[in-house]
Design a protein around this motif. Structure first.
Motif, PDB file in Angstrom:
ATOM      1  N   ILE A 138      39.090  41.066  50.434  1.00  0.00           N
ATOM      2  CA  ILE A 138      38.172  42.370  50.581  1.00  0.00           C
ATOM      3  C   ILE A 138      36.776  41.620  49.920  1.00  0.00           C
ATOM      4  N   GLU A 139      35.735  41.872  50.799  1.00  0.00           N
ATOM      5  CA  GLU A 139      34.513  41.113  50.293  1.00  0.00           C
ATOM      6  C   GLU A 139      33.335  42.456  50.140  1.00  0.00           C
ATOM      7  N   ASP A 140      32.782  42.146  49.147  1.00  0.00           N
ATOM      8  CA  ASP A 140      31.745  43.025  48.645  1.00  0.00           C
ATOM      9  C   ASP A 140      30.284  42.197  48.232  1.00  0.00           C
ATOM     10  N   CYS A 152      43.544  38.733  42.630  1.00  0.00           N
ATOM     11  CA  CYS A 152      42.797  37.858  42.053  1.00  0.00           C
ATOM     12  C   CYS A 152      41.252  38.073  42.603  1.00  0.00           C
ATOM     13  N   TYR A 153      40.433  38.125  41.680  1.00  0.00           N
ATOM     14  CA  TYR A 153      39.068  38.585  41.857  1.00  0.00           C
ATOM     15  C   TYR A 153      37.884  37.104  41.789  1.00  0.00           C
ATOM     16  N   SER A 154      37.004  36.858  42.632  1.00  0.00           N
ATOM     17  CA  SER A 154      36.309  35.668  42.702  1.00  0.00           C
ATOM     18  C   SER A 154      34.680  36.344  42.990  1.00  0.00           C
ATOM     19  N   GLN A 155      33.781  35.504  42.330  1.00  0.00           N
ATOM     20  CA  GLN A 155      32.330  35.784  42.661  1.00  0.00           C
ATOM     21  C   GLN A 155      31.897  34.240  42.950  1.00  0.00           C
ATOM     22  N   ALA A 156      31.110  33.960  43.968  1.00  0.00           N
ATOM     23  CA  ALA A 156      30.404  33.095  44.553  1.00  0.00           C
ATOM     24  C   ALA A 156      29.258  33.141  45.421  1.00  0.00           C
ATOM     25  N   PHE A 157      28.453  32.500  45.263  1.00  0.00           N
ATOM     26  CA  PHE A 157      27.397  32.268  46.354  1.00  0.00           C
ATOM     27  C   PHE A 157      26.780  30.921  46.405  1.00  0.00           C
TER      28      PHE A 157
END
Length: 426
Positions: free
Chosen positions: A283-285, A252-257
């Motif tokens: 795994i964070e990038d 699963c891929y997620s994006q957040a800030f």
């Protein structure tokens, strides 16, 4: 009485003039001083030493003085420093070149300087001192690090001073292209202000404001642009077929800030902890997160819906993956092999039966041929030999003893063999 006073004053004035003239050689007897060459204009970086030169021929008995033109300040006369500025000095070489020294040059030192000879009339020439200043970026009003909401408009500003006036160039520190709303992408852009409309998450990162004016060193300032947004989740495979005892990995891929909290749950809402069976991995990038869940040795209770959940202060989002049961392909392959072996056995029997049928057809053909032999020709035909050949074929068939089917075929064949012989005897 008044007339007497005037005469006395006139006498005294004449006497003073005569005394003054007596202190100099006759003008006709002197060669007046001349400038050998103009004072050269000079360019010096701030903080360095500037040296202006004035070359004069036939100076004696006159004197050379240096003045700052814009302020009408006398700096030096002959070998003496007149000004109280301790950065000013004077020297001469070859007895006819006079050097004006200005140490630790400042921007305020820039301007016209006059080299003057005290002849009558006075002789002078001027040279210009240019003070260049490397660029310097001002803390204000240059932008500081910024945090903005996704979709808003952003203006990054960079102001620098220097002489000549510095040019400003914007670049991304990470080497990425600078993207604009109209779809254009550039590696760098010039100007004091960088405008980005409808800012997106991929605009996030450090930007460099670089100031240059040809005077080293160039300077730069790092401005970090932070774009905040609520989580978004993307799943590549939402249906996964698996069988008992298999190991599978859900992704699963997620994006957040700001940075999100990420975890897995079952459809019941229970958070899946780390264990021997379930191994979650993150795994964070930057603002991107790749979530994994490895499930070992699948059992009946492991099938169903799994959720990956991402949360931050702006919101949350989840994605679902359905793991459903499929037949074990290993068992299917074993069953297939057995079926294939059975089919091969049946196929072998069929092929053997076909061989027998083909041989019987050959025999019948021979019988038919025999029947077409007339009695007149019988005397010329070796019936015994022909019958023997048929008898040999029958003996070959008698050697096959595999299945009841072959026994039946053998009986039929034996009957035909006897029939065949009987036809030939008749």
């Amino acid at each position: 009485m008044e007339e007497t006073r005037e005469n006395v004053m006139l006498v005294l004035l004449v006497a003073m003039i005569l005394v003054k003239l007596s202190s100099f050689p006759a003008v006709s007897a002197l060669e007046l001083p001349t400038f050998r060459e103009p004072v050269t204009n000079l360019t010096v970086a701030v903080g360095r030493e500037a040296v202006l030169d004035c070359a004069v021929d036939n100076l004696s008995p006159y004197k050379v003085a240096w003045l700052k033109v814009d302020t009408q300040t006398i700096l030096t006369i002959h070998s003496h420093v007149i000004t109280k500025n301790n950065r000013i000095g004077v020297s001469h070489s070859e007895q006819n070149i006079w050097h004006l020294h200005i140490k630790e040059v400042r921007e305020s030192d820039q301007g016209w300087y006059m080299c003057q000879i005290n002849t009558d009339p006075m002789k002078s020439q001027v040279g210009y001192l240019t003070v260049v200043v490397p660029p310097d970026i001002l803390d204000y009003p240059t932008s500081a690090d910024m945090v903005v909401d996704e979709g808003s408009n952003v203006s990054l500003q960079c102001i620098a001073k220097g002489s000549p006036e510095p040019a400003i160039t914007w670049k991304r520190e990470d080497g990425e292209m600078i993207r604009f709303q109209n779809g254009t992408e550039v590696n760098s852009i010039t100007g004091q202000i960088l405008n980005i409309t409808n800012v997106k998450r991929d605009h996030m990162g450090p930007y460099l404001c670089i100031a240059t004016n040809g005077i080293p060193p160039s300077v730069s300032k790092r401005i970090k642009l932070v774009v905040q947004f609520s989580p978004s989740v993307w799943i590549q495979y939402q249906l996964i077929g698996a069988y008992d005892d298999q190991q599978v990995t859900l992704e699963c891929y997620s994006q957040a800030f700001p940075k999100s909290i990420n975890y897995w749950t079952k459809d019941t809402g229970e958070i899946i902890p780390h264990s021997a069976k379930y191994v979650p991995e993150i795994i964070e990038d930057g603002y991107k997160v790749h979530m994994k869940l490895r499930i070992s040795s699948l059992g009946p209770k492991d099938y169903g819906v799994y959720k990956c959940i991402s949360k931050n202060s702006l919101g949350d989002m989840e994605g679902t993956i359905n793991v459903y049961r499929i037949p074990d392909p290993n068992k299917y392959l074993t069953s297939n092999k057995k079926q294939q072996a059975h089919d091969d056995n049946i196929s072998g029997i069929t092929r053997t039966s076909q061989i027998v049928r083909d041989e019987l057809n050959i025999k019948r053909t021979r019988n038919d041929t025999s029947r077409r032999i007339s009695l007149m020709e019988a005397d010329h035909v070796d019936l015994q030999s022909y019958s023997s050949s048929a008898h040999n074929f029958c003996n070959i068939i008698n050697l096959v003893h595999l299945t009841p089917l072959f026994i039946i075929l053998h009986l039929v064949n034996t009957f035909n063999c006897h029939l065949h012989i009987s036809i030939h005897i008749s």
